[in-house]
Design an enzyme around this catalytic site. Structure first.
Site, PDB file in Angstrom:
ATOM      1  N   THR A  28      39.479 -82.432 107.953  1.00 47.72           N
ATOM      2  CA  THR A  28      39.741 -83.038 109.261  1.00 47.72           C
ATOM      3  C   THR A  28      38.890 -82.352 110.329  1.00 47.72           C
ATOM      4  O   THR A  28      38.825 -81.125 110.379  1.00 47.72           O
ATOM      5  CB  THR A  28      41.245 -82.924 109.599  1.00 47.72           C
ATOM      6  OG1 THR A  28      41.966 -83.573 108.556  1.00 47.72           O
ATOM      7  CG2 THR A  28      41.567 -83.566 110.936  1.00 47.72           C
TER       8      THR A  28
ATOM      9  N   GLY B 223      27.713 -71.006 111.884  1.00 48.86           N
ATOM     10  CA  GLY B 223      26.326 -70.881 111.440  1.00 48.86           C
ATOM     11  C   GLY B 223      26.241 -70.443 109.986  1.00 48.86           C
ATOM     12  O   GLY B 223      25.381 -70.897 109.232  1.00 48.86           O
ATOM     13  N   THR B 224      27.146 -69.563 109.582  1.00 47.32           N
ATOM     14  CA  THR B 224      27.126 -69.060 108.206  1.00 47.32           C
ATOM     15  C   THR B 224      27.327 -70.210 107.216  1.00 47.32           C
ATOM     16  O   THR B 224      26.596 -70.325 106.221  1.00 47.32           O
ATOM     17  CB  THR B 224      28.232 -68.003 108.017  1.00 47.32           C
ATOM     18  OG1 THR B 224      28.023 -66.950 108.967  1.00 47.32           O
ATOM     19  CG2 THR B 224      28.243 -67.435 106.619  1.00 47.32           C
TER      20      THR B 224
ATOM     21  N   SER C   4      24.979 -72.685 115.602  1.00 45.28           N
ATOM     22  CA  SER C   4      26.372 -72.240 115.765  1.00 45.28           C
ATOM     23  C   SER C   4      26.788 -72.377 117.227  1.00 45.28           C
ATOM     24  O   SER C   4      26.095 -71.869 118.118  1.00 45.28           O
ATOM     25  CB  SER C   4      26.467 -70.781 115.322  1.00 45.28           C
ATOM     26  OG  SER C   4      27.781 -70.323 115.496  1.00 45.28           O
ATOM     27  N   GLY C   5      27.923 -73.050 117.469  1.00 47.00           N
ATOM     28  CA  GLY C   5      28.340 -73.344 118.839  1.00 47.00           C
ATOM     29  C   GLY C   5      28.531 -72.112 119.710  1.00 47.00           C
ATOM     30  O   GLY C   5      28.159 -72.113 120.881  1.00 47.00           O
ATOM     31  N   HIS C   6      29.107 -71.035 119.120  1.00 49.30           N
ATOM     32  CA  HIS C   6      29.466 -69.912 119.991  1.00 49.30           C
ATOM     33  C   HIS C   6      28.277 -69.127 120.507  1.00 49.30           C
ATOM     34  O   HIS C   6      28.424 -68.223 121.330  1.00 49.30           O
ATOM     35  CB  HIS C   6      30.503 -68.997 119.304  1.00 49.30           C
ATOM     36  CG  HIS C   6      29.984 -68.129 118.200  1.00 49.30           C
ATOM     37  ND1 HIS C   6      29.720 -66.792 118.384  1.00 49.30           N
ATOM     38  CD2 HIS C   6      29.699 -68.393 116.899  1.00 49.30           C
ATOM     39  CE1 HIS C   6      29.308 -66.261 117.234  1.00 49.30           C
ATOM     40  NE2 HIS C   6      29.294 -67.211 116.322  1.00 49.30           N
TER      41      HIS C   6
ATOM     42  N   ASN D  48      17.961 -62.439 115.593  1.00 45.72           N
ATOM     43  CA  ASN D  48      19.071 -62.130 116.480  1.00 45.72           C
ATOM     44  C   ASN D  48      18.998 -60.721 117.070  1.00 45.72           C
ATOM     45  O   ASN D  48      19.525 -60.464 118.130  1.00 45.72           O
ATOM     46  CB  ASN D  48      20.409 -62.318 115.754  1.00 45.72           C
ATOM     47  CG  ASN D  48      20.397 -61.734 114.364  1.00 45.72           C
ATOM     48  OD1 ASN D  48      19.544 -62.072 113.546  1.00 45.72           O
ATOM     49  ND2 ASN D  48      21.324 -60.845 114.081  1.00 45.72           N
TER      50      ASN D  48
ATOM     51  N   GLN E  29      19.954 -68.740 116.806  1.00 51.20           N
ATOM     52  CA  GLN E  29      19.711 -68.080 118.096  1.00 51.20           C
ATOM     53  C   GLN E  29      18.891 -68.921 119.070  1.00 51.20           C
ATOM     54  O   GLN E  29      18.581 -68.450 120.168  1.00 51.20           O
ATOM     55  CB  GLN E  29      18.994 -66.736 117.859  1.00 51.20           C
ATOM     56  CG  GLN E  29      19.863 -65.684 117.225  1.00 51.20           C
ATOM     57  CD  GLN E  29      21.036 -65.252 118.119  1.00 51.20           C
ATOM     58  OE1 GLN E  29      20.998 -65.415 119.350  1.00 51.20           O
ATOM     59  NE2 GLN E  29      22.083 -64.715 117.521  1.00 51.20           N
TER      60      GLN E  29
ATOM     61  N   CYS F 223      27.164 -57.915 113.487  1.00 54.40           N
ATOM     62  CA  CYS F 223      27.780 -57.830 112.165  1.00 54.40           C
ATOM     63  C   CYS F 223      27.583 -56.461 111.533  1.00 54.40           C
ATOM     64  O   CYS F 223      28.378 -56.046 110.713  1.00 54.40           O
ATOM     65  CB  CYS F 223      27.194 -58.895 111.238  1.00 54.40           C
ATOM     66  SG  CYS F 223      27.267 -60.519 111.971  1.00 54.40           S
TER      67      CYS F 223
HETATM   68  N1  PLP Z   1      22.342 -66.539 111.873  1.00 60.81           N
HETATM   69  C1  PLP Z   1      22.040 -65.799 112.940  1.00 60.81           C
HETATM   70  C2  PLP Z   1      20.614 -65.571 113.297  1.00 60.81           C
HETATM   71  C3  PLP Z   1      23.057 -65.247 113.728  1.00 60.81           C
HETATM   72  O1  PLP Z   1      22.734 -64.495 114.788  1.00 60.81           O
HETATM   73  C4  PLP Z   1      24.401 -65.474 113.359  1.00 60.81           C
HETATM   74  C5  PLP Z   1      25.507 -64.848 114.135  1.00 60.81           C
HETATM   75  O2  PLP Z   1      25.410 -63.715 114.571  1.00 60.81           O
HETATM   76  C6  PLP Z   1      24.662 -66.277 112.242  1.00 60.81           C
HETATM   77  C7  PLP Z   1      23.618 -66.799 111.513  1.00 60.81           C
HETATM   78  C8  PLP Z   1      26.062 -66.578 111.820  1.00 60.81           C
HETATM   79  O3  PLP Z   1      26.672 -67.481 112.710  1.00 60.81           O
HETATM   80  P1  PLP Z   1      28.273 -67.629 112.720  1.00 60.81           P
HETATM   81  O4  PLP Z   1      28.800 -66.416 113.397  1.00 60.81           O
HETATM   82  O5  PLP Z   1      28.529 -68.855 113.536  1.00 60.81           O
HETATM   83  O6  PLP Z   1      28.700 -67.768 111.329  1.00 60.81           O
END
Ligand code: PLP
Length: 380
Positions: free
Chosen positions: A233, A69-70, A195-197, A147, A175, A321
């Site tokens: 890749t 996601g970042t 973001s997949g996770h 989040n 989210q 984080c």
């Molecule tokens: N944006 C939001 C709202 C998130 O909650 C997060 C992850 O906690 C991110 C971005 C970042 O995603 P990633 O961990 O896949 O870089």
């Protein structure tokens, strides 16, 4: 283990894991090569793109696979800035660090950034954003759902207003999948990050949605992957897993929303009973169905998270984080909470893998940790 930190990350769904294995063990060819197993890998990536497009309600060509996601947030805002000479960005005070840290970096490098405040309900208003936009504003970036609180912003209104004003609009939608219905083709959103996770795919794979991919330009310069837009890749197994997770999120959406909301709401009712001084942070109506931000005045939440971890209960204080950093959450303080109330806040977030007993068990454990903390304070 009782896992109530699904906004932090989620368990990889068994069907996702199973779908990934053959791409690590058998069909490990490079999708850019020309032999049969490589061609199969290429096809698997394209199939996953279609599965993701169905979840997002967009065209497959608008889906670009990234690493997280970042990366998607960074790439979107930087791509928007490349499209114009304007150097002003409007965002909000409650964004994830994936946006805020980039904004701070840009401020140190010849850009200006305005940060919209939020109300006590944790929502950004269109009016607040409108008042910050200038002649030289290039892009507006507002997260779809927060989040920490789960509060959902009025993204549709903001996207339409930006579009009519000729401003590019990005949303951090990390989210949202599996918790809110999505139909991006119906909205003038220029960029969206996922973001997949966060929805039962593995860590290390993300999505950048781009409304007009022809105008994106390369976000990673290298090979011709991702239609020449992101060299490197492809992470085939994770992309395949992401595709399956997208299908699960789409097919189970209604059940997941209902199940999570029931567990969350039951938890909140019980929690307010057991802790009469507790407060739920954020708008209760415009909120993800799976998230609860609970302020328990006097609790040392960061310490409580560690103590609960010893009891095999996983939840967080503020966002994953920032938890452990000791500073009060920027999201909660932007909503007007005092530093001490922000530091007394726990975040619990459910997924379809939770059971209805997880919430009540967490309450018992939180009560005992809170009592133990109070007793320690008294003897100190
Ligand atoms: N944006 C939001 C709202 C998130 O909650 C997060 C992850 O906690 C991110 C971005 C970042 O995603 P990633 O961990 O896949 O870089």
């Amino acid at each position: 283990m009782i896992y109530l930190d699904n906004n932090g990350t989620t368990r990889v769904a068994p069907a996702v894991f199973e779908a990934m294995v053959p791409w690590l063990t058998e069909h490990y060819g490079n999708p850019s090569s020309l032999y049969p197993s490589a061609r199969r890998a290429r096809q698997a990536v394209e199939d996953a793109r279609e599965q993701v497009a169905l979840l997002l309600g967009c065209q497959p060509r608008q889906v670009i696979f990234t690493s997280c996601g970042t990366e998607s947030d960074n790439a979107a805002i930087l791509a928007a800035l490349r499209r114009t000479r304007r150097r002003h960005i409007v965002t909000t005070r409650i964004e994830h660090s994936a946006v805020l840290k980039l904004a701070a970096h840009l401020e140190r490098n010849a850009h200006a950034v305005a940060y919209a405040p939020v109300g006590a309900d944790g929502r950004v208003t269109l009016e607040a954003l409108q008042s910050l936009v200038r002649q030289d504003t290039a892009v507006v970036s507002v997260m779809w759902a927060n989040n920490e609180t789960g509060v959902i912003n009025p993204i549709e209104d903001i996207a339409i207003w930006c579009h009519n004003k000729g401003l590019l609009f990005h949303t951090d939608a990390v989210q949202v999948p599996g918790k809110v219905p999505l139909n991006l083709s119906a909205l003038p959103i220029d960029y969206a990050a996922f973001s997949g996770h966060k929805f039962h795919a593995p860590k290390g794979v993300g999505i950048l949605y781009v409304r007009e991919p022809d105008k994106l330009g390369s976000i990673l310069h290298g090979g011709g992957q991702e239609h020449g837009l992101r060299g490197g890749t492809e992470n085939v197994a994770s992309i395949v897993g992401l595709g399956v997770a997208a299908t699960l999120a789409r097919e189970n959406l209604d059940n997941e929303i209902l199940a999570c909301a029931q567990m969350r709401d039951h938890f909140e009712r019980e929690a307010l009973n057991v802790f009469p001084d507790a407060r739920i942070n954020g708008d209760r109506q415009h909120r993800l169905p799976n998230t609860s931000s609970l302020c328990l005045p006097g609790l040392q939440a960061a310490e409580a998270v560690k103590q609960l971890g010893e009891l095999d209960i996983c939840l967080s204080a503020g966002s994953a984080c920032t938890s452990g950093s000791g500073t009060a959450s920027h999201v909660l303080t932007a909503m007007g909470l005092s530093e001490s109330d922000a530091q007394a806040t726990l975040r619990l977030s459910w997924s379809g893998f939770n059971t209805p007993l997880d919430g009540p068990r967490a309450i018992q454990a939180i009560a005992s940790v809170r009592q133990a903390q109070a007793a320690t304070l008294q003897t100190a």
